[in-house]
Design an enzyme around this catalytic site. Sequence first.
Site, PDB file in Angstrom:
ATOM      1  N   ARG A  38      -0.049  14.725  12.813  1.00  0.00           N
ATOM      2  CA  ARG A  38       0.600  14.284  12.352  1.00  0.00           C
ATOM      3  C   ARG A  38       1.096  15.344  11.595  1.00  0.00           C
ATOM      4  NH1 ARG A  38      -0.594   9.205   9.798  1.00  0.00           N
ATOM      5  NH2 ARG A  38       1.103   8.324   9.231  1.00  0.00           N
TER       6      ARG A  38
ATOM      7  N   ILE B  55       7.908   6.856  16.861  1.00  0.00           N
ATOM      8  CA  ILE B  55       7.565   7.634  15.958  1.00  0.00           C
ATOM      9  C   ILE B  55       6.421   7.655  15.615  1.00  0.00           C
ATOM     10  CG2 ILE B  55       6.830   7.899  13.090  1.00  0.00           C
ATOM     11  CD1 ILE B  55       9.749   5.841  14.166  1.00  0.00           C
TER      12      ILE B  55
ATOM     13  N   ARG C 163      -8.434  -0.247   4.909  1.00  0.00           N
ATOM     14  CA  ARG C 163      -7.382   1.001   4.472  1.00  0.00           C
ATOM     15  C   ARG C 163      -6.372   0.310   4.093  1.00  0.00           C
ATOM     16  NH1 ARG C 163      -6.240   6.219   7.701  1.00  0.00           N
ATOM     17  NH2 ARG C 163      -5.067   6.213   5.860  1.00  0.00           N
TER      18      ARG C 163
ATOM     19  N   ARG D 109      -4.091  10.541   5.618  1.00  0.00           N
ATOM     20  CA  ARG D 109      -2.596  11.713   5.245  1.00  0.00           C
ATOM     21  C   ARG D 109      -1.972  12.045   3.764  1.00  0.00           C
ATOM     22  NH1 ARG D 109       0.588  14.219   8.923  1.00  0.00           N
ATOM     23  NH2 ARG D 109       2.800  13.497   8.239  1.00  0.00           N
TER      24      ARG D 109
ATOM     25  N   ASP E 293       5.024   0.136  12.271  1.00  0.00           N
ATOM     26  CA  ASP E 293       3.501  -0.043  11.493  1.00  0.00           C
ATOM     27  C   ASP E 293       3.376  -1.965  11.914  1.00  0.00           C
ATOM     28  OD1 ASP E 293       3.356   2.532  10.550  1.00  0.00           O
ATOM     29  OD2 ASP E 293       2.843   1.078   7.865  1.00  0.00           O
TER      30      ASP E 293
ATOM     31  N   LYS F  85       0.366  -1.004   0.388  1.00  0.00           N
ATOM     32  CA  LYS F  85      -0.276   0.262   0.151  1.00  0.00           C
ATOM     33  C   LYS F  85       0.972   1.387   0.071  1.00  0.00           C
ATOM     34  CE  LYS F  85      -1.551   1.612   3.886  1.00  0.00           C
ATOM     35  NZ  LYS F  85      -1.348   3.331   4.779  1.00  0.00           N
ATOM     36  N   ASN F  86       2.280   1.813   0.352  1.00  0.00           N
ATOM     37  CA  ASN F  86       3.081   2.391   0.925  1.00  0.00           C
ATOM     38  C   ASN F  86       3.236   3.109   0.041  1.00  0.00           C
ATOM     39  OD1 ASN F  86       1.573   2.560   3.406  1.00  0.00           O
ATOM     40  ND2 ASN F  86       3.001   2.539   4.541  1.00  0.00           N
TER      41      ASN F  86
ATOM     42  N   CYS G 178      -4.807  12.623  13.349  1.00  0.00           N
ATOM     43  CA  CYS G 178      -5.171  11.343  13.296  1.00  0.00           C
ATOM     44  C   CYS G 178      -4.886  10.467  14.183  1.00  0.00           C
ATOM     45  CB  CYS G 178      -5.090  10.706  11.893  1.00  0.00           C
ATOM     46  SG  CYS G 178      -2.909  10.596  12.384  1.00  0.00           S
TER      47      CYS G 178
HETATM   48  C1  UD1 Z   1       4.598   6.870   6.607  1.00  0.00           C
HETATM   49  C2  UD1 Z   1       3.590   5.470   6.254  1.00  0.00           C
HETATM   50  C3  UD1 Z   1       3.048   4.632   7.961  1.00  0.00           C
HETATM   51  C4  UD1 Z   1       4.459   4.438   8.728  1.00  0.00           C
HETATM   52  C5  UD1 Z   1       5.515   6.440   8.458  1.00  0.00           C
HETATM   53  C6  UD1 Z   1       6.923   5.852   9.544  1.00  0.00           C
HETATM   54  C7  UD1 Z   1       2.895   5.773   4.096  1.00  0.00           C
HETATM   55  C8  UD1 Z   1       1.200   6.189   3.503  1.00  0.00           C
HETATM   56  N1  UD1 Z   1       2.287   5.891   5.688  1.00  0.00           N
HETATM   57  O1  UD1 Z   1       3.718   7.725   6.783  1.00  0.00           O
HETATM   58  O2  UD1 Z   1       2.432   3.763   7.594  1.00  0.00           O
HETATM   59  O3  UD1 Z   1       3.968   3.819  10.284  1.00  0.00           O
HETATM   60  O4  UD1 Z   1       5.972   6.285   7.286  1.00  0.00           O
HETATM   61  O5  UD1 Z   1       6.846   4.338   9.738  1.00  0.00           O
HETATM   62  O6  UD1 Z   1       3.619   5.690   3.291  1.00  0.00           O
HETATM   63  N2  UD1 Z   1       6.682  14.451  11.008  1.00  0.00           N
HETATM   64  C9  UD1 Z   1       6.539  15.503  11.378  1.00  0.00           C
HETATM   65  N3  UD1 Z   1       6.272  16.442   9.856  1.00  0.00           N
HETATM   66  C10 UD1 Z   1       6.517  16.247   8.639  1.00  0.00           C
HETATM   67  C11 UD1 Z   1       6.267  14.764   8.473  1.00  0.00           C
HETATM   68  C12 UD1 Z   1       6.688  13.933   9.221  1.00  0.00           C
HETATM   69  O7  UD1 Z   1       6.697  15.856  12.716  1.00  0.00           O
HETATM   70  O8  UD1 Z   1       6.436  17.285   7.879  1.00  0.00           O
HETATM   71  C13 UD1 Z   1       7.286  13.368  11.954  1.00  0.00           C
HETATM   72  C14 UD1 Z   1       6.144  12.864  12.676  1.00  0.00           C
HETATM   73  O9  UD1 Z   1       5.038  13.219  12.877  1.00  0.00           O
HETATM   74  C15 UD1 Z   1       6.239  11.089  12.384  1.00  0.00           C
HETATM   75  C16 UD1 Z   1       7.745  11.025  11.934  1.00  0.00           C
HETATM   76  O10 UD1 Z   1       7.617  12.294  11.056  1.00  0.00           O
HETATM   77  O11 UD1 Z   1       6.783  11.682  14.211  1.00  0.00           O
HETATM   78  C17 UD1 Z   1       7.497  10.347  10.920  1.00  0.00           C
HETATM   79  O12 UD1 Z   1       6.541  10.433  10.112  1.00  0.00           O
HETATM   80  P1  UD1 Z   1       6.520  10.175   8.225  1.00  0.00           P
HETATM   81  O13 UD1 Z   1       7.767   8.937   7.811  1.00  0.00           O
HETATM   82  O14 UD1 Z   1       6.249  11.348   7.811  1.00  0.00           O
HETATM   83  O15 UD1 Z   1       5.399   9.221   8.623  1.00  0.00           O
HETATM   84  P2  UD1 Z   1       4.672   9.331   7.212  1.00  0.00           P
HETATM   85  O16 UD1 Z   1       5.271   9.817   6.290  1.00  0.00           O
HETATM   86  O17 UD1 Z   1       3.552  10.172   7.295  1.00  0.00           O
END
Ligand code: UD1
Length: 435
Positions: free
Chosen positions: A122, A327, A396, A93, A305, A22-23, A117
């Site tokens: 996030r 995370i 999802r 997201r 995850d 999915k990701n 969420c």
């Molecule tokens: C993606 C995955 C999710 C997985 C996560 C971490 C998808 C669709 N989702 O989520 O399944 O759990 O990676 O492996 O691929 N952060 C900020 N500011 C930002 C962006 C991120 O503070 O602008 C923080 C987040 O709150 C979190 C950390 O950075 O604590 C990592 O988040 P991120 O790797 O961006 O997760 P997603 O891409 O949302």
Amino acid sequence: MAKLIVRGGTPLKGEVRISGAKNSALPIVVAACLAEGESVLENIPRDIDVYTISMILKKLGANIWFDDDSRLHVVPDNLTKEKAPYDLVRRMRASFYVAGLLLARLGKAEVPLPGGCALGSRPVDYHLKGFKALGADVSIEHGYVRAQAQELVGAKIYINRSSVGTTMNLMLAAALAKGTTLLENAAKEPEVVDLAIFMNSMGARIRGAGTDVIRIEGVESLKGTEYSIIADRIEAGTFMVVCGITGGDMMLTNVVPEHLRSTILKCQEAGLEIEEGPNAIRVRALRRPQAVDLETAPYPGFATDMQQPFVAMMAVAQGTSVIRETIFDRFRYVDELRRMGADIRVERDTAIIRGVEELTGAPVVATDLRAGAALVIAALQAKGETEIRGVELIDRGYEHIDEKLRRLGADITRISDDEESRHMESLMSTFSELG
Ligand code: UD1
């Protein structure tokens, strides 16, 4: 709400084919919209998130459909609208990837802030900082991010914290920019590498994906291509844990064992027997799982995850496990596991789990996607009947989870009768109508 009714206690045995990731699917369907001409994508999972992202892209003007062989066709030539619909974006997201796409393709984007969420706050601040570094004017008005640029220009961008979403969004935005972009402290997840390989097959020039520095040389244009995406390592890990908790014997096919390294090691530490083939893994649980300590980390560390599914297995392990989540804020679901008899104490970012011999069935509610998976896993071990609500959240990210488990011998039934299910049905039928 739609429900799953599970009667636990059966060791699950047999072969299960793992779906596409999915990701990977989400950013790759979006990236296909950067090109001229059609892309044909294979191994795309038919889960709700894939339908949601496809619907958003269709509303922006792209033409997307599944053919009879389950290949997803993406024709972006009429994608000309820059405003993404709030109703769909708020559901997921990852919809925020369309911001990078629209900025690169149209030079302007209006995308609702994805909002909070069930995993806590996030933010998308890293994404926005990256767009600005590429030369975009970015503002937030009435809940929408508005970004605009006459021309995006390559830049050196340090991502504060290894972030999967930021890395991918900036790869999308920078692919057609003038000059070279360097993403430092980039995420190294296999899905980032998959996106880079796909984009390169469309003509992009992206090097270094899988390391913490990614170099993107902007190109004039991209061309549609054919591509088969990688297997879902989280779905595979989920089935490994299902095997562990039920005392099962499974062959997982269509997997990439290298992507599962940390999960395999922790499952082995818990006592599972694991044999790896080139594209398959045999998992056997010959005894009760043993307690394991771990902490989540960006790839190649233990995936956040997988934390919830693993905690479900530790709930019945011999001994006490200590699991630290680094995370996201991801422990709200343990109240539901407690309702099933689990002995779990949470102190800030750490869960201390004293394994019990057996869980007991109870009515429970999935609070997010992986929490829902954890409840299904626990229910497969529990004595008696568990009723799991909030199944749409599980759908999802898992394609036909109940069907796959039934084929392995699980006693699991789906009851669909609620408003949310009707929403999903109407989403599917609008998807088909939009062609
Ligand atoms: C993606 C995955 C999710 C997985 C996560 C971490 C998808 C669709 N989702 O989520 O399944 O759990 O990676 O492996 O691929 N952060 C900020 N500011 C930002 C962006 C991120 O503070 O602008 C923080 C987040 O709150 C979190 C950390 O950075 O604590 C990592 O988040 P991120 O790797 O961006 O997760 P997603 O891409 O949302």
